[in-house]
Design a protein around this motif. Structure first.
Motif, PDB file in Angstrom:
ATOM      1  N   UNK B 136       6.228   6.369  17.024  1.00  0.00           N
ATOM      2  CA  UNK B 136       6.297   5.067  16.763  1.00  0.00           C
ATOM      3  C   UNK B 136       6.693   4.020  15.476  1.00  0.00           C
ATOM      4  N   UNK B 137       6.394   4.840  14.712  1.00  0.00           N
ATOM      5  CA  UNK B 137       6.129   3.998  13.351  1.00  0.00           C
ATOM      6  C   UNK B 137       7.832   4.113  13.187  1.00  0.00           C
ATOM      7  N   UNK B 138       8.117   6.013  13.192  1.00  0.00           N
ATOM      8  CA  UNK B 138       9.711   6.051  12.197  1.00  0.00           C
ATOM      9  C   UNK B 138      10.247   5.300  12.936  1.00  0.00           C
ATOM     10  N   UNK B 139      10.394   4.927  14.575  1.00  0.00           N
ATOM     11  CA  UNK B 139      11.127   4.336  15.340  1.00  0.00           C
ATOM     12  C   UNK B 139      11.029   2.756  14.634  1.00  0.00           C
ATOM     13  N   UNK B 140       9.792   2.153  14.714  1.00  0.00           N
ATOM     14  CA  UNK B 140       9.384   1.275  13.693  1.00  0.00           C
ATOM     15  C   UNK B 140      10.979   0.873  12.152  1.00  0.00           C
ATOM     16  N   UNK B 141      10.618   1.322  11.832  1.00  0.00           N
ATOM     17  CA  UNK B 141      11.210   1.738  10.139  1.00  0.00           C
ATOM     18  C   UNK B 141      12.236   1.943  10.579  1.00  0.00           C
ATOM     19  N   UNK B 142      13.055   2.306  11.753  1.00  0.00           N
ATOM     20  CA  UNK B 142      14.605   2.241  11.896  1.00  0.00           C
ATOM     21  C   UNK B 142      14.968   0.959  12.494  1.00  0.00           C
ATOM     22  N   UNK B 143      14.171   0.815  13.481  1.00  0.00           N
ATOM     23  CA  UNK B 143      14.097  -0.914  13.739  1.00  0.00           C
ATOM     24  C   UNK B 143      14.628  -2.065  12.628  1.00  0.00           C
ATOM     25  N   UNK B 144      14.008  -1.697  11.759  1.00  0.00           N
ATOM     26  CA  UNK B 144      14.453  -2.652  10.211  1.00  0.00           C
ATOM     27  C   UNK B 144      14.874  -2.640   9.387  1.00  0.00           C
ATOM     28  N   UNK B 145      16.088  -1.548  10.094  1.00  0.00           N
ATOM     29  CA  UNK B 145      17.525  -1.643   8.931  1.00  0.00           C
ATOM     30  C   UNK B 145      17.158  -0.467   8.266  1.00  0.00           C
ATOM     31  N   UNK B 146      16.387  -0.541   8.194  1.00  0.00           N
ATOM     32  CA  UNK B 146      16.741   1.027   6.897  1.00  0.00           C
ATOM     33  C   UNK B 146      16.899   2.621   7.024  1.00  0.00           C
ATOM     34  N   UNK B 147      18.404   2.190   5.898  1.00  0.00           N
ATOM     35  CA  UNK B 147      18.351   3.677   6.364  1.00  0.00           C
ATOM     36  C   UNK B 147      18.075   4.519   5.432  1.00  0.00           C
ATOM     37  N   UNK B 148      18.263   5.820   6.094  1.00  0.00           N
ATOM     38  CA  UNK B 148      17.674   7.489   6.543  1.00  0.00           C
ATOM     39  C   UNK B 148      16.460   7.263   6.386  1.00  0.00           C
ATOM     40  N   UNK B 149      15.661   6.542   7.576  1.00  0.00           N
ATOM     41  CA  UNK B 149      14.266   6.208   8.319  1.00  0.00           C
ATOM     42  C   UNK B 149      13.897   7.169   7.976  1.00  0.00           C
ATOM     43  N   UNK B 150      14.455   8.912   8.222  1.00  0.00           N
ATOM     44  CA  UNK B 150      12.940  10.302   7.984  1.00  0.00           C
ATOM     45  C   UNK B 150      12.325  10.518   6.321  1.00  0.00           C
ATOM     46  N   UNK B 151      13.313   9.485   5.574  1.00  0.00           N
ATOM     47  CA  UNK B 151      13.310   9.993   3.897  1.00  0.00           C
ATOM     48  C   UNK B 151      12.254   8.857   3.900  1.00  0.00           C
ATOM     49  N   UNK B 152      12.713   7.991   4.607  1.00  0.00           N
ATOM     50  CA  UNK B 152      11.886   6.411   3.489  1.00  0.00           C
ATOM     51  C   UNK B 152      10.641   7.104   4.076  1.00  0.00           C
ATOM     52  N   UNK B 153      10.316   7.425   5.003  1.00  0.00           N
ATOM     53  CA  UNK B 153       8.897   8.428   5.781  1.00  0.00           C
ATOM     54  C   UNK B 153       7.780   8.328   5.009  1.00  0.00           C
ATOM     55  N   UNK B 154       8.697   9.461   4.497  1.00  0.00           N
ATOM     56  CA  UNK B 154       7.414   9.995   3.389  1.00  0.00           C
ATOM     57  C   UNK B 154       7.791   9.460   1.901  1.00  0.00           C
ATOM     58  N   UNK B 155       7.834   8.922   2.007  1.00  0.00           N
ATOM     59  CA  UNK B 155       8.640   8.019   0.724  1.00  0.00           C
ATOM     60  C   UNK B 155       6.761   6.686   0.195  1.00  0.00           C
ATOM     61  N   UNK B 156       6.812   7.124  -0.961  1.00  0.00           N
ATOM     62  CA  UNK B 156       5.791   6.486  -1.101  1.00  0.00           C
ATOM     63  C   UNK B 156       6.156   4.646  -1.504  1.00  0.00           C
ATOM     64  N   UNK B 157       5.561   3.565  -1.547  1.00  0.00           N
ATOM     65  CA  UNK B 157       5.772   2.212  -1.650  1.00  0.00           C
ATOM     66  C   UNK B 157       6.682   2.747  -3.255  1.00  0.00           C
ATOM     67  N   UNK B 158       6.088   3.053  -4.028  1.00  0.00           N
ATOM     68  CA  UNK B 158       7.146   2.139  -5.374  1.00  0.00           C
ATOM     69  C   UNK B 158       8.139   2.914  -5.727  1.00  0.00           C
ATOM     70  N   UNK B 159       8.923   3.970  -4.632  1.00  0.00           N
ATOM     71  CA  UNK B 159      10.248   4.414  -4.760  1.00  0.00           C
ATOM     72  C   UNK B 159      11.352   3.486  -4.325  1.00  0.00           C
TER      73      UNK B 159
END
Lengths: 333, 336
Positions: B136-159
């Motif tokens: 569900x979290x991944x789906x949410x990241x996708x719906x806020x228009x983030x490109x490559x959501x799978x990659x961002x899912x594992x990134x820490x915020x400072x990146x």
């Protein structure tokens, strides 16, 4: 204080900056020999004429503050010449630099951190003349302080107080008094009103305009707020990733912007009565690229709606828009 | 938006918040009355220190020492949040009401990946498996228009860049489909081009999720783009509240008028900007009468005696409320 282009040919600019570059390098850890170079300012040239306001606009990280800091030599530029009053300001050092700096001053963004909390307002305002020693008696020093104080509309009774007793707008007045006490010819204003509330912002902008009329000082006015810039500037320079992408008179930039970035920037400003675009296509996509790894070719091509093959490979030069002298932009379109 | 059939999702009645300090008891919010209809965006605008962020904290139940809610009610779906217990508030917070803050970096955990933070938020309120929550979290990241959501899912915020972080904040705030979303200056730390993207996203998502929004900002331009209704705050009080078009076409409190005049306009060539004399009074030196009386050019002797009530401007505009006893003289100026 609008001067036409033909009038300008006869006046010499007070300040001329040519091919200014500021690169920062840092290592990638102590075992690595590779160095990363960040081109914060890459080949910026400008001329500032007496009594005019040149605004530099752009988003965070575009190099506008670094440009100002390099001009006044808070950080020394990597390359380029700075000519102030016909003298090579970039090469001065020691006593000569100190005396040349009497004519060029800076006002900072955050009035909370720009004033020494342990100095009284009187000493803060007098610091430039204390450093240059441009008075003979204490009475003369006091006279200069009071004059600066009156000019910025600061109550004389406040001179023995400390900065923390003042609001943001009042602190900015103290910063301005410090900048004008030596009657400089050029003041670099680095986001002077962006930390202030709107009702206070209006007062500081009015004060800066009033001082320009009285003292004939020229401003380089750095801001990200285009509606403020439209209000104060005679000429405008738009920067993106360390490059100048467009420059021209205020009317050129606001009435007939040519570079796609300038147009998008103008469209993005929310203002009263303006409706939000219905369609996502009208918004600029993506974020500012990292300056560590700038795009090839035109610096803006990663976000440009009109990007072509040529844009990806070659960087466009800053060229004059046909029929509009003084209006220059860097784009193939 | 004026049909009576629509019910109020939030009703704030006579809310008072005081700060208990060495200088005495200072009123940060006094007599706040607000109603929020289901599905609307209420813009709250005012200068720093006017209490707009404190209002958000009060609704979220986050008023902390030295502040305290000293009176009034906050009815969310007819349930009083002021008297609700800690446990009940925790159930509501992040679930039915959630919030987006100004500075995304200070509100995200710097050591935890973005995806995990959103997953934790979902798990805190829903009894589902971790695997389900993270999809569900991944789906949410996708719906806020983030490109490559799978990659961002594992990134820490400072990146991530400021705009991306704010998108993650929005994803986290909306992951449980809250009924009320409070945005406290969500775009103040962002550049204009990124601000435009985020504002567009908030408007788009609130349609999709049918969320009611309180949008707090100091920027009149942003407020005018986002809001259906606007409340103007000054020194802890709502001084004017009306539909968006009314507040900008016929501002009726001297403070609203002054605030609008102080903004440099893109389409006017005035040489001098209007400004409001003086500055916002400190909470320990508030005037006895109308709070704006010290800076108001229409101030009369009566203004200095008594604090005015928030009253209807005109019978013709029952939704336009103003806290000024001289409102009629300003209204006349508009019609002339």
């Amino acid at each position: 204080m609008e001067t036409t282009i033909s009038e300008r040919k006869n006046t010499e600019p007070i300040l001329r900056v040519e091919h200014l570059k500021k690169y920062y390098t840092y290592g990638n850890g102590f075992l690595s020999h590779r160095k990363t170079v960040i081109k914060a300012v890459d080949d910026v040239s400008l001329s500032l004429y007496p009594g005019e306001t040149l605004a530099i606009v752009g988003e965070s990280g575009c190099g506008k503050s670094t440009t100002a800091k390099s001009i006044i030599r808070i950080t020394d530029p990597t390359e380029g010449t700075i000519t102030l009053h016909g003298k090579d300001f970039g090469k001065l050092s020691g006593k000569e630099l100190k005396s040349a700096r009497q004519k060029i001053k800076m006002i900072f963004q955050d009035p909370y951190s720009a004033l020494n909390p342990r100095m009284t307002v009187r000493d803060i305002i007098a610091e430039p003349i204390d450093i240059s020693g441009s008075y003979r008696t204490q009475a003369e020093r006091e006279e200069k302080i009071l004059e600066a104080c009156d000019m910025v509309g600061l109550n004389r009774d406040y001179l023995d107080r400390y900065p923390h007793e003042f609001s943001g707008g009042q602190r900015q007045r103290i910063g301005i008094a410090r900048a004008i006490i030596e009657k400089p010819d050029v003041i670099l204003c680095d986001e002077p009103v962006s930390a202030l509330d709107v009702s206070i912002q209006a007062k500081v902008i009015n004060l800066l305009k009033e001082l320009q009329d009285k003292l004939g000082v020229s401003y380089i006015f750095i801001s990200h707020d285009l509606s403020v810039v439209r209000h104060v500037a005679d000429r405008v320079m738009v920067m993106y990733l360390g490059h100048v992408v467009e420059e021209g008179s205020r009317d050129d930039i606001f009435n007939s912007p040519k570079h796609p970035y300038t147009r998008i920037l103008l469209d993005s400003i929310p203002s009263i009565g303006k409706e939000m675009p219905e369609d996502e296509q009208q918004l600029i996509a993506g974020d500012l690229p990292s300056p560590e790894n700038p795009p090839s070719g035109c610096c803006f091509h990663t976000r440009c709606p009109h990007c072509s093959e040529q844009c990806r490979n070659t960087a466009p030069a800053l060229t004059e828009v046909p029929g509009q002298p003084g209006h220059r932009m860097a784009c193939f379109c | 938006m004026s049909e009576n059939t629509e019910k109020n999702i939030l009703e704030i009645r006579d809310l008072n918040v005081d700060l208990f300090t060495e200088r005495g008891v200072l009123p940060v919010l006094s007599h706040i009355n607000l109603n929020l209809k289901e599905g609307e965006i209420l813009g709250v605008v005012g200068e720093s220190g006017c209490g707009k962020s404190m209002l958000a904290s009060a609704i979220m139940g986050l008023v902390d020492k030295p502040g305290k809610i000293t009176g009034g009610e906050i009815l969310f779906d007819s349930e009083d949040l002021v008297s609700a217990g800690k446990k009940r508030l925790q159930e509501i917070r992040g679930n039915a009401i959630s919030m987006i803050f100004q500075e995304p970096m200070t509100s995200l955990n710097p050591l935890m990946s973005c995806g995990k933070q959103i997953t934790e938020a979902i798990l805190a309120h829903k009894k589902i498996s971790r695997k389900e929550a993270s999809s569900q979290a991944l789906e949410m990241i996708r719906s806020v228009g983030i490109p490559m959501p799978e990659k961002i899912f594992d990134a820490i915020p400072s990146r991530l860049s400021g705009g991306m972080r704010q998108r993650i904040m929005i994803a986290m705030a909306l992951c449980l489909k809250p009924r009320l979303l409070i945005c406290d200056e969500p775009t103040t730390a962002l550049d204009v081009t990124v601000q435009a993207q985020i504002l567009y996203l908030i408007k788009k998502l609130r349609k999709e999720f049918k969320t009611t929004v309180i949008f707090i900002s100091h920027d009149m331009g942003v407020i005018s783009q986002m809001s259906d209704r606007v409340a103007v705050m000054y020194a802890g009080q709502v001084v004017e509240i009306a539909d968006k078009k009314d507040i900008f076409s016929m501002p009726s409190h001297p403070y609203t008028v002054g605030l609008e005049a102080a903004i440099p306009k893109m389409d006017s060539d005035t040489d001098k900007l209007e400004s409001i004399p003086g500055s916002v009074p400190m909470l320990y030196e508030l005037p006895e009468g109308c709070l704006f009386s010290t800076r108001c050019s229409h101030c009369t002797d009566q203004c200095k005696l008594k604090r005015p009530e928030l009253t209807i401007l005109d019978e013709a505009y029952p939704d336009h409320l103003v806290r000024c006893i001289n409102k009629d003289c300003l209204a006349v100026q508009h019609s002339s």
